[in-house]
Design a protein around this motif. Structure first.
Motif, PDB file in Angstrom:
ATOM      1  N   VAL A 169      45.426  79.327  69.443  1.00 31.39           N
ATOM      2  CA  VAL A 169      44.694  78.080  69.632  1.00 31.39           C
ATOM      3  C   VAL A 169      43.839  77.773  68.405  1.00 31.39           C
ATOM      4  O   VAL A 169      43.733  76.607  67.978  1.00 31.39           O
ATOM      5  CB  VAL A 169      43.833  78.167  70.912  1.00 31.39           C
ATOM      6  N   LEU A 170      43.234  78.789  67.822  1.00 32.51           N
ATOM      7  CA  LEU A 170      42.425  78.578  66.622  1.00 32.51           C
ATOM      8  C   LEU A 170      43.279  78.056  65.473  1.00 32.51           C
ATOM      9  O   LEU A 170      42.869  77.134  64.750  1.00 32.51           O
ATOM     10  CB  LEU A 170      41.738  79.882  66.221  1.00 32.51           C
ATOM     11  N   LEU A 171      44.471  78.615  65.296  1.00 35.36           N
ATOM     12  CA  LEU A 171      45.351  78.175  64.216  1.00 35.36           C
ATOM     13  C   LEU A 171      45.852  76.749  64.442  1.00 35.36           C
ATOM     14  O   LEU A 171      45.907  75.941  63.509  1.00 35.36           O
ATOM     15  CB  LEU A 171      46.524  79.144  64.075  1.00 35.36           C
ATOM     16  N   ILE A 172      46.222  76.448  65.685  1.00 41.79           N
ATOM     17  CA  ILE A 172      46.674  75.088  65.987  1.00 41.79           C
ATOM     18  C   ILE A 172      45.558  74.094  65.716  1.00 41.79           C
ATOM     19  O   ILE A 172      45.760  73.043  65.087  1.00 41.79           O
ATOM     20  CB  ILE A 172      47.156  74.989  67.445  1.00 41.79           C
ATOM     21  N   GLY A 173      44.343  74.411  66.172  1.00 42.55           N
ATOM     22  CA  GLY A 173      43.220  73.505  65.956  1.00 42.55           C
ATOM     23  C   GLY A 173      42.850  73.366  64.495  1.00 42.55           C
ATOM     24  O   GLY A 173      42.493  72.265  64.040  1.00 42.55           O
TER      25      GLY A 173
ATOM     26  N   THR B  74      41.082  71.073  72.134  1.00 40.67           N
ATOM     27  CA  THR B  74      42.095  72.021  71.689  1.00 40.67           C
ATOM     28  C   THR B  74      41.907  73.381  72.348  1.00 40.67           C
ATOM     29  O   THR B  74      42.882  74.063  72.699  1.00 40.67           O
ATOM     30  CB  THR B  74      42.052  72.164  70.164  1.00 40.67           C
ATOM     31  N   ALA B  75      40.647  73.786  72.533  1.00 39.98           N
ATOM     32  CA  ALA B  75      40.388  75.060  73.205  1.00 39.98           C
ATOM     33  C   ALA B  75      40.905  75.047  74.642  1.00 39.98           C
ATOM     34  O   ALA B  75      41.270  76.097  75.180  1.00 39.98           O
ATOM     35  CB  ALA B  75      38.891  75.365  73.188  1.00 39.98           C
ATOM     36  N   GLN B  76      40.966  73.873  75.268  1.00 38.34           N
ATOM     37  CA  GLN B  76      41.413  73.746  76.652  1.00 38.34           C
ATOM     38  C   GLN B  76      42.895  73.390  76.757  1.00 38.34           C
ATOM     39  O   GLN B  76      43.348  72.891  77.783  1.00 38.34           O
ATOM     40  CB  GLN B  76      40.584  72.676  77.368  1.00 38.34           C
ATOM     41  N   LEU B  77      43.648  73.679  75.718  1.00 37.63           N
ATOM     42  CA  LEU B  77      45.061  73.295  75.670  1.00 37.63           C
ATOM     43  C   LEU B  77      45.852  73.928  76.810  1.00 37.63           C
ATOM     44  O   LEU B  77      45.921  75.154  76.929  1.00 37.63           O
ATOM     45  CB  LEU B  77      45.635  73.732  74.312  1.00 37.63           C
TER      46      LEU B  77
END
Length: 315
Positions: A96-100, A247-250
């Motif tokens: 998630v961190l990388l996607i964001g 994004t964290a709540q994806l």
């Protein structure tokens, strides 16, 4: 003299009591006016958060052959150590961190560019384009995810078919392409929303500033970069914070995409992992992972705000 001192002390005590009584009376209307907000806020927001934190400190213990009802045992921070020690959950956090880190800046740059184009005087059909850019956000997120799942599904995807005609082998649901595919789905769905916020901030900029810059020989690009972008900085900060939290709540996109991409694991994102724990009736683990994710979102958003404030103060 002693009597006089006692009288003055009694007078001060009476005056202090009268002031406290007056403050209580003045505070009652304030509490009554705030009650319609505070009561639902506490019942629907604070209470669930508190209960989730409470559940994360316990674990269901089964004894013997498991024929008896399980008992709830206090474990302190043991659940947090277990969750953070799980490589699948750590991978979901990193994913998630990388996607964001890639998707959020690209999306906001695109939203800013579209907002500046809509704000330009030479742009035609502004109402049409404003509606067209905002329309993807108006669709429910699940509907948009279902639509994209058909657009990227192997054997059905027109994108894959077009690439095949060009001699390219493209699988948008492969392990290497899952993150870009989900990032594209997020960008498509949320760019219009962020664009509208930035465009509203641009509309609040006095037209005299642009006119004065034009008279001084400033180009359209110079006006946008030196005048408009700095003045919409608060809107950019707001959209960035919203995007970090979102994004964290994806969840919607990977959950729907799993139907056409079986290689997408049930722990692909932290929320997805927590939902998988709920399906396994491991509510304490789900509560723990939810609390960790909430803390991560808080640290990232609050850290970004502090960073922006420091840089703003240094300018």
């Amino acid at each position: 003299m002693t009597t006089a001192l006692h009288e003055r002390a009694a007078g001060r005590t009476t005056a202090a009591g009268a002031r406290r009584t007056g403050r209580r009376r003045r505070g009652r209307p304030v509490v009554l006016f705030l009650a319609p907000f505070l009561v639902p806020f506490a019942a629907l927001y604070l209470a669930p958060i508190g209960y989730t934190v409470y559940q994360s400190l316990f674990r269901m213990h089964r004894s013997g052959l498991g024929l008896t009802a399980p008992t709830q045992v206090f474990t302190g921070l043991s659940n947090y150590a277990t969750a953070l020690g799980d490589p699948d959950f750590r991978s979901s956090l990193l994913r998630v961190l990388l996607i964001g880190a890639v998707q959020v800046p690209l999306m906001l740059l695109l939203a800013l560019g579209l907002a500046l184009l809509l704000d330009a005087r030479s742009t035609l059909f502004k109402r049409f384009f404003r509606l067209a850019f905002f329309l993807p956000y108006a669709l429910p997120g699940v509907v948009g995810a279902i639509m994209w799942s058909y657009l990227v599904a192997p054997g059905l995807s027109p994108i894959t078919a077009a690439a095949h005609h060009l001699g390219l082998h493209l699988d948008l649901t492969s392990n290497a392409m899952l993150a870009p595919t989900i990032g594209n789905m997020l960008t498509w769905g949320w760019t219009g929303y962020n664009m509208l916020i930035i465009h509203s901030a641009l509309q609040a900029i006095p037209a005299e500033l642009s006119e004065a810059a034009t008279m001084d020989g400033c180009s359209a690009f110079g006006i946008a970069w030196r005048i408009k972008v700095p003045l919409v900085r608060p809107a950019l900060v707001l959209t960035t914070v919203f995007s970090i939290i979102g994004t964290a709540q994806l969840y919607n996109e990977p959950a729907i995409l799993h139907n056409v991409a079986p290689n997408l694991s049930s722990t692909y994102t932290p929320i997805y992992a927590a939902y998988d724990a709920v399906n396994a009736n491991n509510f304490n683990a789900a509560a723990t992972e939810s609390v960790i994710l909430a803390l991560l979102a808080f640290v990232l958003s609050f850290g970004f705000l502090k960073l922006v404030q420091r840089r703003g103060a240094a300018l």
